[in-house]
Design an enzyme around this catalytic site. Structure first.
Site, PDB file in Angstrom:
ATOM      1  N   ASP A  89       0.972  -1.258   0.013  1.00  0.00           N
ATOM      2  CA  ASP A  89       0.029  -0.018   0.011  1.00  0.00           C
ATOM      3  C   ASP A  89       0.904   1.256  -0.135  1.00  0.00           C
ATOM      4  OD1 ASP A  89       0.988  -0.624   2.712  1.00  0.00           O
ATOM      5  OD2 ASP A  89      -0.598   0.947   3.350  1.00  0.00           O
ATOM      6  N   GLU A 105       0.178  -0.813   5.883  1.00  0.00           N
ATOM      7  CA  GLU A 105       1.483  -0.060   6.845  1.00  0.00           C
ATOM      8  C   GLU A 105       1.193   1.327   6.819  1.00  0.00           C
ATOM      9  OE1 GLU A 105       5.170   1.631   8.416  1.00  0.00           O
ATOM     10  OE2 GLU A 105       4.238   2.011   6.081  1.00  0.00           O
TER      11      GLU A 105
HETATM   12 ZN   LIG Z   1       7.085   2.175   3.861  1.00  0.00          ZN
END
Ligand SMILES: [Zn+2]
Length: 457
Positions: free
Chosen positions: A98, A161
């Site tokens: 992501d 993340e």
């Molecule tokens: Zn990263």
């Protein structure tokens, strides 16, 4: 058992690097922004693309997610598995697919942040470095190893993340058996500079709190009562001023710190990086890397006092401040918070009432020190780059690393990456340095071959 030489692996990485770049372009073109307000179907497309890349290098891949403790569904992660030879170690490869939103378009020199542009040896696009470079480096390293790959491989390519990994812990628990490994290679950090690779061996933790100083039950006329009663804003300033000594070192008993590994960070470079105003003397004593990475730091990040515009000529009864304590690696954040709390209460100016409310706690990370595995990692980085690798700290936290360490206490965690100081992750004009990426692929291939026992010499 087939064996391979360093030079042969270097040749293979060079010959296949075009494929690594093609992989990177394909991933970057999928705008897999994990932030809530963005189209989450792109994350699924990106997870599928990652799974395809892993399958293409002989790793069987599934897409999975776990609900966060809040009950919200987690975003799609890719789990990969390739069994190794009997008795061979197992290596877990981590990266995330992501990305951050592109931000304001005028921060970019290109029209479309998700359409990569290559210039000056760098590829510019959102996610080109953070962390799609990490994904394609893992894939690229696996691609150049044939029968020489004898270790077991597990892959965990996370999909959230950039929104703080909300379902990371439940996901790890759910997939504990799938992810267990002897070594975890995290490709999501930075190198020291272009041409100098680094292992990130420490991360500071976090302890936040709010402090309130109360001197009166209600506001009073400052002419009638001023003198014996000092306003709460002044008292708060006196209290906060006790946190540092005259050198700018922290004066809070019980906060721990340590020396960082020696890394050359000239003060003038730091001044330029931080854009410090002329004439400001840097606070604290000891090496600059220690002050930035391995010692605690306290900052006031919020302050509630009467604004100048809304003032009346009264003695303020209360004042409130929010404190952010960056906890040194090696100390539990709860213990550091307790040291700060007792300091604040013990230093109540004139016996004013001081109330401390705890906030978020985030653990620090400290690598195991000099082990056979870190020695191997330094060897791989140094050989790939042709320059001695260094050990660096990062002053902020990467919370998921502490989660990994907690869930897999016996695994050794190697944290490195493909970023450099010009990468501008999260900002406009994010880019990856292509030579650094190629070196990272080679370093990981060398590490895997060495752990497989198939590297000649
Ligand atoms: Zn990263």
């Amino acid at each position: 058992m087939t064996v391979v030489t360093v030079e042969e692996l270097r040749k293979r990485v060079e010959a296949s690097f075009g494929q690594v770049l093609d992989d990177l372009v394909a991933l970057v073109r999928i705008p897999s922004v994990s932030a809530d307000s963005f189209d989450q179907t792109r994350l699924h497309a990106s997870a599928e693309a990652v799974a395809g890349l892993l399958e293409g290098v002989g790793v069987s891949a599934v897409i999975s997610s776990a609900p966060a403790p809040s009950g919200k569904p987690g975003r799609p992660a890719v789990l990969g598995r390739r069994d190794g030879a009997d008795g061979a170690p197992v290596v877990l490869l981590y990266a995330h697919h992501d990305v951050q939103p592109a931000g304001e378009l005028d921060g970019w020199d290109q029209e479309d942040p998700f359409e990569p542009v290559v210039r000056g040896g760098r590829m510019y696009a959102r996610g080109s470095a953070d962390d799609k470079a990490g994904v394609v480096a893992h894939v690229g390293a696996l691609r150049v190893l044939g029968d020489e790959l004898r270790v077991g491989v597990r892959c965990f390519i996370e999909g959230e993340e950039e929104v703080g990994s909300p379902s990371f812990s439940p996901f790890l628990r759910q997939h504990h058996a799938d992810l267990g490994a002897d070594v975890i290679v995290v490709l999501d950090s930075t190198n020291w500079k272009v041409g100098i690779p680094a292992l990130t061996t420490s991360l500071r933790g976090l302890a936040e709190c709010q402090v309130e100083v109360r001197v009166l039950e209600h506001a009073l006329h400052s002419g009638m009562y001023g003198g014996p009663v000092i306003d709460a804003t002044t008292l708060m300033c006196r209290l906060l001023a006790t946190l540092h000594d005259e050198n700018g070192d922290l004066a809070v008993a019980g906060l721990l710190g340590r020396e960082a590994a020696p890394v050359d960070y000239p003060e003038e470079d730091f001044r330029a990086d931080a854009a410090v105003v002329d004439g400001y003397r840097l606070a604290g004593t000891g090496s600059l890397p220690s002050r930035l990475w391995t010692r605690p730091a306290i900052g006031i990040v919020g302050f509630d006092a009467t604004s100048v515009a809304r003032r009346s000529n009264t003695i303020a009864p209360t004042c409130r401040a929010a404190l952010s304590l960056r906890v040194a690696p090696g100390q539990e954040p709860a213990e550091a918070y307790e040291a700060l709390r007792s300091h604040l209460q013990a230093h109540a100016p004139f016996g004013a009432r001081v109330t401390v409310t705890p906030g978020e706690l985030g653990p620090a990370f400290l690598a195991a020190g000099e082990t056979a595995m870190t020695g191997l990692a330094h060897w791989a980085l140094t050989t790939a780059w042709g320059a001695q690798s260094v050990e660096i700290g990062v002053g902020g936290s990467i919370p998921f690393i502490a989660d990994l360490a907690r869930e897999f206490p016996d695994a050794e965690i190697l944290v490195t990456g493909i970023e450099d100081p010009d990468t501008r992750a999260h900002s406009g004009n994010e880019s990856v340095h292509l030579e650094e990426l190629r070196n990272a692929v080679l370093a990981e291939a060398l590490l895997l071959a060495r752990l497989s026992g198939t590297l000649e010499g």
